[in-house]
Motif scaffolding. Structure first.
Motif, PDB file in Angstrom:
ATOM      1  N   ILE A 113       0.845  -1.195   0.000  1.00 46.82           N
ATOM      2  CA  ILE A 113       0.000   0.000   0.000  1.00 46.82           C
ATOM      3  C   ILE A 113       0.878   1.243   0.000  1.00 46.82           C
ATOM      4  CG2 ILE A 113      -1.621   1.354   1.391  1.00 46.82           C
ATOM      5  CD1 ILE A 113      -3.060  -1.147   2.079  1.00 46.82           C
ATOM      6  N   GLU A 114       0.511   2.199  -0.840  1.00 49.86           N
ATOM      7  CA  GLU A 114       1.277   3.447  -0.951  1.00 49.86           C
ATOM      8  C   GLU A 114       1.385   4.139   0.412  1.00 49.86           C
ATOM      9  OE1 GLU A 114       2.904   4.512  -3.494  1.00 49.86           O
ATOM     10  OE2 GLU A 114       2.070   3.342  -5.135  1.00 49.86           O
ATOM     11  N   SER A 115       2.501   4.832   0.640  1.00 51.91           N
ATOM     12  CA  SER A 115       2.771   5.462   1.933  1.00 51.91           C
ATOM     13  C   SER A 115       1.791   6.579   2.278  1.00 51.91           C
ATOM     14  CB  SER A 115       4.206   5.999   1.977  1.00 51.91           C
ATOM     15  OG  SER A 115       4.391   6.955   0.941  1.00 51.91           O
ATOM     16  N   TYR A 116       1.154   7.201   1.282  1.00 50.77           N
ATOM     17  CA  TYR A 116       0.205   8.283   1.560  1.00 50.77           C
ATOM     18  C   TYR A 116      -1.160   7.769   2.010  1.00 50.77           C
ATOM     19  CZ  TYR A 116      -1.402   7.205  -3.166  1.00 50.77           C
ATOM     20  OH  TYR A 116      -1.856   6.561  -4.287  1.00 50.77           O
ATOM     21  N   VAL A 117      -1.436   6.484   1.868  1.00 48.32           N
ATOM     22  CA  VAL A 117      -2.725   5.908   2.262  1.00 48.32           C
ATOM     23  C   VAL A 117      -2.804   5.823   3.781  1.00 48.32           C
ATOM     24  CG1 VAL A 117      -4.192   3.844   2.168  1.00 48.32           C
ATOM     25  CG2 VAL A 117      -3.023   4.657   0.108  1.00 48.32           C
ATOM     26  N   THR A 118      -3.880   6.362   4.342  1.00 52.62           N
ATOM     27  CA  THR A 118      -4.065   6.359   5.795  1.00 52.62           C
ATOM     28  C   THR A 118      -5.194   5.456   6.264  1.00 52.62           C
ATOM     29  OG1 THR A 118      -5.483   8.306   5.603  1.00 52.62           O
ATOM     30  CG2 THR A 118      -3.136   8.690   6.073  1.00 52.62           C
ATOM     31  N   ALA A 119      -6.092   5.059   5.343  1.00 56.35           N
ATOM     32  CA  ALA A 119      -7.215   4.217   5.745  1.00 56.35           C
ATOM     33  C   ALA A 119      -7.758   3.433   4.555  1.00 56.35           C
ATOM     34  CB  ALA A 119      -8.336   5.065   6.341  1.00 56.35           C
TER      35      ALA A 119
END
Length: 179
Positions: free
Chosen positions: A91-97
Motif C-alpha cells: 500500500i502506498e505510503s500516503y494511504v491512511t485508511a
C-alpha cells in the motif's frame, strides 16, 4: 473495538482477507423471483480524501495492494462468495485508511438477506480476526470496519454500521464520518 494487526506471537499481520458471504434468494412458487447481489468494496483514503476504490467494476487498486477476486451475482456456493485480499506491504505510503463496505446492488434491505456475513482474516494463517452478521443490519449497505495507520502502524477498527447505499459510489459520501 480497535486492535493492532498482530498474531498470537506478536508478529505483524501484513496479508489480509476480507470475505463476504450470503445465501441466494429462495425460489418462490408464485410471483416474481429476484436474485440478491451483494458486493464488497475497499474504499482507500489519504486522510479524508478518497483516492481509490476496489469493487466489482475495478478489481485492483492502482498500487496492486488491494484485489477483489471475482464478483458473485447470486450468493451461490459455500463460504465466502466475494473476497478482497490486502497486502499491507504494497500500500502506498500516503494511504491512511482502507474502509470495507458491503452494498446490495439489487436494493434489498440486508435484514432480508439470509446468512449474510462479512469477516476479516489473516491470509497467512486463515485465522479469523473479526466476523459480522450483516443479516441483522438495517439498510442496503454496511460498513464493516477499516484498516487505519496512525503513527505508521496498521490497525483494524470496527465500525459495524448500516447505511443506505446500493453501490460504493452511493456509499462514499457517508463514509467521511468514519475516518
Amino acid at each position: 473495538m480497535t486492535f493492532p494487526l498482530r498474531d498470537e506471537q506478536g508478529t505483524e499481520i501484513v496479508y489480509l482477507r476480507v470475505g463476504l458471504g450470503w445465501d441466494p434468494a429462495r425460489r418462490k412458487l408464485w410471483g416474481k423471483h429476484s436474485d440478491i447481489d451483494l458486493n464488497v468494496a475497499a474504499m482507500i483514503y489519504a486522510d479524508t480524501g478518497l483516492t481509490d476504490v476496489v469493487y466489482h467494476e475495478q478489481m485492483l487498486s492502482t498500487d496492486s495492494a488491494v484485489r477483489l477476486h471475482g464478483d458473485n451475482l447470486t450468493g451461490e456456493g459455500p463460504g465466502d462468495d466475494e473476497i478482497i485480499t490486502v497486502d499491507l506491504t504494497r500500500i502506498e505510503s500516503y494511504v491512511t485508511a482502507v474502509l470495507f463496505v458491503v452494498t446490495c446492488y439489487t436494493g434489498q434491505n440486508l435484514a432480508r438477506v439470509e446468512n449474510a456475513f462479512c469477516r476479516i482474516a489473516n491470509s497467512a494463517t486463515t485465522t479469523e480476526l473479526a466476523r459480522y452478521d450483516i443479516a441483522a443490519v438495517s439498510g442496503t449497505g454496511f460498513v464493516m470496519g477499516g484498516l487505519f495507520r496512525p503513527g505508521g502502524v496498521w490497525e483494524f477498527r470496527e465500525i459495524n454500521q448500516g447505511i443506505e447505499a446500493k453501490h460504493p459510489v452511493e456509499a462514499a459520501p457517508e463514509l467521511g464520518r468514519f475516518l
